[in-house]
Write an enzyme that holds these catalytic residues in place. Structure first.
Site, mmCIF file in Angstrom:
data_model
loop_
_atom_site.group_PDB
_atom_site.id
_atom_site.type_symbol
_atom_site.label_atom_id
_atom_site.label_comp_id
_atom_site.label_asym_id
_atom_site.label_seq_id
_atom_site.Cartn_x
_atom_site.Cartn_y
_atom_site.Cartn_z
ATOM 1 C CG PHE A 1 -8.635 -4.529 -2.136
ATOM 2 C CD1 PHE A 1 -8.582 -3.073 -1.794
ATOM 3 C CD2 PHE A 1 -8.258 -4.806 -3.250
ATOM 4 C CE1 PHE A 1 -8.601 -2.057 -2.899
ATOM 5 C CE2 PHE A 1 -8.037 -3.825 -4.386
ATOM 6 C CZ PHE A 1 -8.287 -2.631 -4.095
ATOM 7 C CB THR B 1 -0.939 -0.061 1.441
ATOM 8 O OG1 THR B 1 -1.768 -1.090 1.344
ATOM 9 C CG2 THR B 1 -1.915 1.155 1.130
ATOM 10 C CE LYS C 1 -10.357 -8.907 11.037
ATOM 11 N NZ LYS C 1 -10.141 -8.504 9.718
ATOM 12 C CB CYS D 1 -4.490 -1.838 7.176
ATOM 13 S SG CYS D 1 -3.421 -3.011 6.670
#
Ligand code: UDX
Length: 437
Positions: free
Chosen positions: A152, A123, A325, A263
């Site tokens: 992604f 990225t 997460k 990210c």
């Protein structure tokens, strides 16, 4: 099938290499980190990602996948080189640190051959691919091509997202440059995955825009969560109701302690910093607000804890979840650990539990107490904080655990625990943006 090299074996590179090998390609993955290469060569994944260890071992067994510390060995048998190195946040301005990209390209120059293609997956701020392409033109004229192919993938779903992505974006200078990569992704494209062939800048911006949009959705719902708290409304019902509108959609509208990880936070800061450089500060100022709303979520939980306990000092607090997460052991910029650290600084006795991230917590946050079982974390606790929504926490038996704690009080920072079973077991449960039970 094609021979490929992958430069960089972090999260992205390792996943990409193993997934490409699973499609039948012959993949040589390179990294400067000899220890990491040794571990990967022995089939040991240096991070937790469901389904990836199996692909790694299968690739090693069939000989389709190898890991090397010699760049020439990685690149010599291949014409396609995937660039997967990290682009962390450089400083407080939010700028990206592109030194790993620069280092990789300047090392690759020695081994690139006419007809080779570099495929950028890292990225990067918009404009980076153009700079690399100009550098390649100076050194190789048009003999070495560049394709910008943003990634992604979501952690926890990395294998699925790599093998079955929502779309494939290919930024190129000349349309025909994309053909060789479309060949590599043939199996995925055959499933009907849309392929968008575009210019470099658009390809880079697709990634920035996607992450900025997702982050904005989360901060939007979290701003409404505070409004719900002020007036006694329920953020989950609100999100469900607006989510039925297909123009809005229900995904990424889960209110709670906000986003973290390697990210979203760094990517919105990098985008804002690039927009500033391009004279577009006013248009992208909202990203500062998105970031600020997100940071405030962490402070909000601290305030709630103080409100409930009064003096935090010497209070026993169990933290359920450490990773940013569920289904990941990644603790980079984890909201749960910011909260745990702040409570520790205030003098609380913190015990962190996580199904997979405890080794990382012990390594990077040695000051925090940790527990290997949920029961041990609950023992004598004055307060429980549920901060990462692992499914095992939703399966907890509140009756059994009621007997272990000093005080039956839980703050659900992810708004997913069903109130009925907790309340009937005698617990007080506090949510973010919906009435307590
Ligand atoms: C993200 C993007 O989703 C992915 O496309 C990109 O390639 C990398 O960055 P990832 O960092 O793995 O992926 O996590 P993601 O699933 O996007 O979640 C990011 C954070 O947002 C997590 O901390 C999560 O808990 C939080 N989140 C997500 C919310 O707080 N609410 C939501 O509704 C959704």
């Amino acid at each position: 099938m094609t021979r490929l090299s992958v430069i960089g074996t972090g999260y992205l590179g390792t996943t990409h290499a193993a997934c490409m090998a699973s499609l039948g390609h012959e993949v040589a993955a390179f990294d400067v980190d000899a220890e990491r290469i040794k571990a990967l060569s022995s089939g040991n994944l240096p991070f937790y990602e469901p389904g990836l260890a199996e692909l790694l071992r299968a690739g090693l067994e069939t000989g389709k996948l190898k890991f090397v510390t010699d760049l020439s060995e990685a690149m010599s048998g291949s014409n396609i080189h995937f660039l997967c190195v990290g682009t962390p946040q450089a400083d407080k301005t939010g700028k990206s640190d592109l030194s790993q990209i620069e280092q990789a390209i300047s090392s690759m120059v020695h081994f690139l051959k006419p007809g080779d293609t570099i495929v950028g997956k890292s990225t990067v701020p918009v404009g980076t691919a153009k700079t690399i392409r100009e550098f390649l033109e100076i050194n190789f004229q048009s003999e070495v091509k560049l394709v910008w192919n943003p990634e992604f993938l979501r952690e926890g779903l990395a294998v699925k997202d790599t093998l079955h992505p929502d779309r494939i974006v290919l930024g190129v200078k000349n349309k025909e440059d994309s053909k060789v990569i479309e060949q590599v992704y043939q199996a995925t494209i055959k499933e009907g995955t849309p392929v968008i062939v575009t210019d470099f800048a658009t390809a880079e911006l697709v990634k920035s825009a996607a992450n900025a949009f997702l982050a904005t959705k989360i901060s939007f719902i979290n701003a409404f969560s505070d409004l719900c708290d002020s007036v006694g409304a329920d953020i989950t019902t609100l999100a469900d109701a607006i989510g039925y509108d297909s123009r809005i959609g229900r995904k990424f509208l889960n209110a709670g302690i906000g986003f973290g990880g390697g990210c979203l936070p760094k990517d919105i800061r990098s985008l804002k910093s690039r927009a500033d450089e391009l004279g577009l500060s006013a248009q992208f100022k909202f990203l500062d607000e998105v970031d600020e709303i997100n940071q405030t979520r962490r402070t909000k939980v601290l305030q709630l804890a103080i409100e409930q306990l009064g003096n935090i000092s010497n209070k026993q607090i169990a933290i359920l979840g450490a990773s940013f997460k569920p289904n990941s052991d990644d603790i980079r910029d984890s909201p749960a650990l910011t909260i745990a650290t702040e409570l520790h600084k205030l003098g609380a006795k913190v015990k962190v539990h996580d199904p997979v991230a405890i080794p990382a917590v012990n390594r990077y946050f040695p000051e925090l107490g940790t527990s290997l079982t949920i029961e041990e974390a609950f023992e004598d606790a004055d307060l429980i904080l549920h901060l990462t929504e692992w499914t095992e926490y939703q399966a907890i038996d509140p009756i059994h655990l009621r007997n272990l704690v000093k005080s039956p009080l839980i703050i659900d920072g992810r708004n997913v625990l069903e109130p009925a079973s907790w309340v009937s077991a005698g617990w007080k449960i506090i949510y973010l943006g919906k009435p307590s039970s």
